[in-house]
Scaffold this active site. Structure first.
Site, PDB file in Angstrom:
ATOM      1  N   HIS A  94      31.401  41.250  56.192  1.00 50.10           N
ATOM      2  CA  HIS A  94      31.883  41.346  54.817  1.00 50.10           C
ATOM      3  C   HIS A  94      31.230  40.320  53.907  1.00 50.10           C
ATOM      4  O   HIS A  94      30.937  40.602  52.742  1.00 50.10           O
ATOM      5  CB  HIS A  94      33.406  41.154  54.844  1.00 50.10           C
ATOM      6  CG  HIS A  94      34.094  41.259  53.529  1.00 50.10           C
ATOM      7  ND1 HIS A  94      34.087  42.417  52.781  1.00 50.10           N
ATOM      8  CD2 HIS A  94      34.840  40.362  52.825  1.00 50.10           C
ATOM      9  CE1 HIS A  94      34.792  42.215  51.666  1.00 50.10           C
ATOM     10  NE2 HIS A  94      35.244  40.978  51.671  1.00 50.10           N
TER      11      HIS A  94
ATOM     12  N   GLY B 117      39.790  42.844  45.636  1.00 52.74           N
ATOM     13  CA  GLY B 117      40.867  41.887  45.408  1.00 52.74           C
ATOM     14  C   GLY B 117      40.868  41.356  43.990  1.00 52.74           C
ATOM     15  O   GLY B 117      41.816  41.516  43.238  1.00 52.74           O
TER      16      GLY B 117
ATOM     17  N   GLU C 152      26.009  35.109  46.847  1.00 53.59           N
ATOM     18  CA  GLU C 152      26.175  35.144  48.304  1.00 53.59           C
ATOM     19  C   GLU C 152      24.942  34.697  49.078  1.00 53.59           C
ATOM     20  O   GLU C 152      25.059  34.222  50.201  1.00 53.59           O
ATOM     21  CB  GLU C 152      26.601  36.555  48.738  1.00 53.59           C
ATOM     22  CG  GLU C 152      27.126  36.584  50.160  1.00 53.59           C
ATOM     23  CD  GLU C 152      27.691  37.939  50.566  1.00 53.59           C
ATOM     24  OE1 GLU C 152      28.018  38.755  49.673  1.00 53.59           O
ATOM     25  OE2 GLU C 152      27.798  38.186  51.785  1.00 53.59           O
TER      26      GLU C 152
ATOM     27  N   ARG D  77      35.418  31.681  54.323  1.00 54.36           N
ATOM     28  CA  ARG D  77      35.645  31.698  52.872  1.00 54.36           C
ATOM     29  C   ARG D  77      37.091  32.092  52.552  1.00 54.36           C
ATOM     30  O   ARG D  77      37.646  33.027  53.146  1.00 54.36           O
ATOM     31  CB  ARG D  77      34.695  32.711  52.228  1.00 54.36           C
ATOM     32  CG  ARG D  77      34.894  32.894  50.742  1.00 54.36           C
ATOM     33  CD  ARG D  77      33.982  34.000  50.246  1.00 54.36           C
ATOM     34  NE  ARG D  77      34.261  35.245  50.930  1.00 54.36           N
ATOM     35  CZ  ARG D  77      34.981  36.240  50.434  1.00 54.36           C
ATOM     36  NH1 ARG D  77      35.471  36.170  49.212  1.00 54.36           N
ATOM     37  NH2 ARG D  77      35.180  37.333  51.127  1.00 54.36           N
TER      38      ARG D  77
ATOM     39  N   ARG E  22      41.616  34.870  57.634  1.00 59.17           N
ATOM     40  CA  ARG E  22      40.884  36.108  57.870  1.00 59.17           C
ATOM     41  C   ARG E  22      40.237  36.155  59.256  1.00 59.17           C
ATOM     42  O   ARG E  22      40.214  37.197  59.917  1.00 59.17           O
ATOM     43  CB  ARG E  22      39.814  36.220  56.782  1.00 59.17           C
ATOM     44  CG  ARG E  22      39.424  37.610  56.487  1.00 59.17           C
ATOM     45  CD  ARG E  22      38.546  37.636  55.262  1.00 59.17           C
ATOM     46  NE  ARG E  22      39.315  38.002  54.096  1.00 59.17           N
ATOM     47  CZ  ARG E  22      38.782  38.267  52.917  1.00 59.17           C
ATOM     48  NH1 ARG E  22      37.471  38.161  52.758  1.00 59.17           N
ATOM     49  NH2 ARG E  22      39.525  38.616  51.902  1.00 59.17           N
TER      50      ARG E  22
ATOM     51  N   SER F 130      29.384  42.732  44.731  1.00 54.59           N
ATOM     52  CA  SER F 130      30.389  42.294  43.766  1.00 54.59           C
ATOM     53  C   SER F 130      31.048  43.475  43.064  1.00 54.59           C
ATOM     54  O   SER F 130      32.228  43.423  42.726  1.00 54.59           O
ATOM     55  CB  SER F 130      29.788  41.304  42.759  1.00 54.59           C
ATOM     56  OG  SER F 130      28.490  41.675  42.359  1.00 54.59           O
TER      57      SER F 130
ATOM     58  N   ALA G  88      34.046  44.712  45.028  1.00 52.34           N
ATOM     59  CA  ALA G  88      35.151  43.800  45.344  1.00 52.34           C
ATOM     60  C   ALA G  88      36.462  44.396  44.853  1.00 52.34           C
ATOM     61  O   ALA G  88      36.568  44.835  43.712  1.00 52.34           O
ATOM     62  CB  ALA G  88      34.906  42.443  44.698  1.00 52.34           C
TER      63      ALA G  88
ATOM     64  N   HIS H 229      35.717  41.053  57.606  1.00 53.39           N
ATOM     65  CA  HIS H 229      36.993  41.417  56.982  1.00 53.39           C
ATOM     66  C   HIS H 229      37.779  42.227  57.999  1.00 53.39           C
ATOM     67  O   HIS H 229      37.253  43.175  58.572  1.00 53.39           O
ATOM     68  CB  HIS H 229      36.753  42.242  55.715  1.00 53.39           C
ATOM     69  CG  HIS H 229      37.971  42.313  54.838  1.00 53.39           C
ATOM     70  ND1 HIS H 229      39.113  42.980  55.206  1.00 53.39           N
ATOM     71  CD2 HIS H 229      38.225  41.784  53.618  1.00 53.39           C
ATOM     72  CE1 HIS H 229      40.018  42.864  54.247  1.00 53.39           C
ATOM     73  NE2 HIS H 229      39.509  42.136  53.279  1.00 53.39           N
TER      74      HIS H 229
ATOM     75  N   LEU I 123      33.868  36.037  43.914  1.00 55.47           N
ATOM     76  CA  LEU I 123      33.585  36.443  42.525  1.00 55.47           C
ATOM     77  C   LEU I 123      33.633  35.218  41.615  1.00 55.47           C
ATOM     78  O   LEU I 123      32.862  35.097  40.668  1.00 55.47           O
ATOM     79  CB  LEU I 123      34.585  37.498  42.036  1.00 55.47           C
ATOM     80  CG  LEU I 123      34.512  38.887  42.678  1.00 55.47           C
ATOM     81  CD1 LEU I 123      35.417  39.864  41.917  1.00 55.47           C
ATOM     82  CD2 LEU I 123      33.119  39.438  42.750  1.00 55.47           C
TER      83      LEU I 123
ATOM     84  N   GLU J 218      46.747  36.718  48.714  1.00 55.21           N
ATOM     85  CA  GLU J 218      45.833  37.065  49.801  1.00 55.21           C
ATOM     86  C   GLU J 218      45.886  35.974  50.860  1.00 55.21           C
ATOM     87  O   GLU J 218      46.441  34.893  50.630  1.00 55.21           O
ATOM     88  CB  GLU J 218      44.409  37.290  49.269  1.00 55.21           C
ATOM     89  CG  GLU J 218      44.341  38.518  48.361  1.00 55.21           C
ATOM     90  CD  GLU J 218      42.937  38.937  47.964  1.00 55.21           C
ATOM     91  OE1 GLU J 218      41.959  38.285  48.380  1.00 55.21           O
ATOM     92  OE2 GLU J 218      42.823  39.926  47.232  1.00 55.21           O
TER      93      GLU J 218
HETATM   94  C1  SIN Z   1      39.984  41.797  49.745  1.00 53.53           C
HETATM   95  O1  SIN Z   1      40.357  42.263  48.682  1.00 53.53           O
HETATM   96  O2  SIN Z   1      40.626  41.872  50.783  1.00 53.53           O
HETATM   97  C2  SIN Z   1      38.649  41.123  49.789  1.00 53.53           C
HETATM   98  C3  SIN Z   1      38.601  39.975  48.906  1.00 53.53           C
HETATM   99  C4  SIN Z   1      37.473  39.096  49.279  1.00 53.53           C
HETATM  100  O3  SIN Z   1      36.760  39.358  50.240  1.00 53.53           O
HETATM  101  O4  SIN Z   1      37.314  38.067  48.636  1.00 53.53           O
END
Ligand code: SIN
Length: 502
Positions: free
Chosen positions: A336, A50, A360, A371, A277, A45, A48, A231, A377, A115
């Protein structure tokens, strides 16, 4: 000589966002947080980039957020739980702001990133790509200041303690080579994911599914372990773990290209570079495998703004000798996030009395087969807090005999063998011959290190991936490329084995 600690309150195993979010609302119950590393270290975490997905935009709502979450999950999401999660979003952002997290915003509104698979910009961020680090710092400071919380570091959980009725009563841990047995009224596992089982991962390497394996060995139900999210854009400059290039870069227009400069995603999916993704990960896996190469070209979209707009990605590239303002970033898919995990109900209760799980390592039914970006988060902070509240209501059932079993350590050379085999055979694409080879490799390692925790976790992934004869979300079988209907969960119970004495 075993040290014995009796804690009359809640025991939280893990010092990442889920564990700390669970610990904070346990007041006034005394709450002991055990962490392998100092707070903020060793937790995915904290890495992270994003941010937190939350319906705080004017054009957004928790219902729309839940709809995107369900669509991304490819048929395996519990829609009510998804809505329960997304309804927590705005409150979580408010609560974290009150703890001192300074989300990127101007006077009237948050700056929201777009995203993949989100129908609108929805990701609340901090300093561009520093959300995890800032959030962990604020929540960690709150936990250290809370009178009901005691944080102890340097503890590695090895096994769960159970009484004769199977109720979980605490853990057996290792502190600097010494065994410590800690009993508690309620135990919350918040031990993170398992990217460290793979040769290429964006997670801290030590995260190898230990909590999942301990719970499984104690007889807890495990849900959908075969669903591992890769990822697409880990930075491929030879670092282990591989730093991330956040999806938000593509949200701002960065494009995926091959080594000849040709865009990769047109023709693959209507959403192009912001396709779900798993779709992007398979396209990039293919480009790397057939020698075309895969790069994230952010020169036009971000360019000279890079150092200020995405300082973490910029620093990771520069430290490996690549200037992303001037060159495309080589990227590759990396393990990821684990969508599967210890099955929990809405209060974070597992199938074993006395045992809760958060973050997780848990499976709450909100990630399904894939996901939605930046929901993790939110889950860790939102569902983590609900889990802490429920665990705090558990009364101490009193002392009784505590049988325990402890798994052996997996030596580093064998960890590396396992990681290579997992990436090769249980990675972005899978098939039966490969998964059988992986199970043979796990058998060989297990003969020397029976029930070593990473092997237990890896075996659950491999066996469930072999049994799932379809392709769905992040689980893609070359030999079964179509979805099988209706969608079905995998649910595993390992043999109950509480009575093995140490
Ligand atoms: C990202 O910022 O690409 C990852 C975000 C995430 O895995 O939730």
């Amino acid at each position: 000589m075993i040290e014995r600690v009796r804690h009359d309150g809640v025991l939280v195993v893990g010092g990442g966002l889920a564990g700390l979010s669970a610990a904070l609302p346990c007041a006034p119950r005394p709450t002991l947080v055990l962490s392998a590393e100092p707070l903020g270290g060793g937790a995915s975490s904290a890495w992270a980039q994003g941010g937190i997905a939350a319906a705080v935009g004017a054009e957004d709502s928790p219902a729309l957020h839940a709809r995107d979450t369900v669509a991304a999950g490819a048929g395996l999401i519990d829609a009510d739980r998804a809505l329960a999660l997304t309804e927590l979003g705005p409150g979580v952002v408010e609560r974290l702001s009150a703890l001192g997290v300074r989300f990127d915003r101007d006077e009237t509104r948050y700056h929201l990133s777009l995203e993949a698979a989100h129908s609108r910009p929805r990701v609340v961020r901090v300093g561009g790509d520093g959300a995890g680090c800032a959030i962990l710092a604020a929540v960690g400071a709150a936990a250290l200041a809370a009178p009901h919380i005691q944080v102890r570091t340097g503890f590695h959980a090895r096994a769960l303690l159970q009484d004769a009725a199977g109720r979980v009563r605490g853990i057996l841990a290792d502190q600097a080579g010494r065994p410590v047995e800690i009993t508690a009224s309620a135990t919350i596992l918040a031990t993170g994911g398992l990217g460290g089982l793979y040769a290429v991962t964006t997670n801290p390497r030590a995260l190898r599914g230990d909590g999942l394996a301990m719970a499984a060995l104690a007889g807890a139900a495990v849900l959908d372990p075969e669903f591992v999210q890769f990822h697409p854009t880990a930075i491929d400059l030879g670092l282990d773990p591989a730093p991330l290039a956040t999806e938000a870069l593509r949200g701002e227009g960065a494009v995926l290209i091959d080594g000849a400069g040709r865009p990769i995603m047109p023709g693959v999916h209507p959403d192009g570079d912001l396709a779900p993704r798993d779709v992007v990960a398979r396209a990039l896996h293919g480009a790397v495998a057939d020698g075309r190469g895969a790069f994230l070209d952010a020169r036009r979209a971000i360019g000279s703004r890079f150092p200020a707009a995405y300082p973490a990605v910029f620093a990771a590239c520069m430290s490996a000798g690549l200037d992303p303002r001037a060159e495309p970033i080589p990227v590759a898919p990396a393990a990821h996030f684990h969508m599967g995990g210890i099955e929990i109900d809405a209060d974070g209760r597992t199938s074993l009395a006395g045992l809760f799980a958060a973050g997780e390592c848990a499976a709450a039914g909100v990630h399904g087969a894939n996901r939605l970006a930046s929901n993790s988060l939110l889950e860790a902070a939102g569902f983590g807090a609900a889990t802490g509240q429920a665990a705090a209501t558990e009364a101490d059932p009193g002392a009784s005999a505590l049988p325990l079993s402890s798994s052996p350590e997996l030596p580093e050379a064998d960890v590396q063998r396992l990681r290579a085999a997992m990436t090769r055979h249980a990675g972005v694409v899978r098939d039966a011959p490969g998964l059988r080879r992986l199970l043979t490799a796990i058998d060989e390692l297990d003969a020397r290190h029976p029930d070593a925790l990473p092997l237990v976790a890896a075996r659950m992934i491999a066996e469930s991936a072999l049994a799932r004869e379809e392709s769905r979300g992040a689980h893609h079988r070359l030999d079964f490329p179509a979805r099988a209907e209706p969608a079905q969960h995998s649910r595993l119970f390992l043999p109950y084995r509480a009575a093995i004495a140490a």
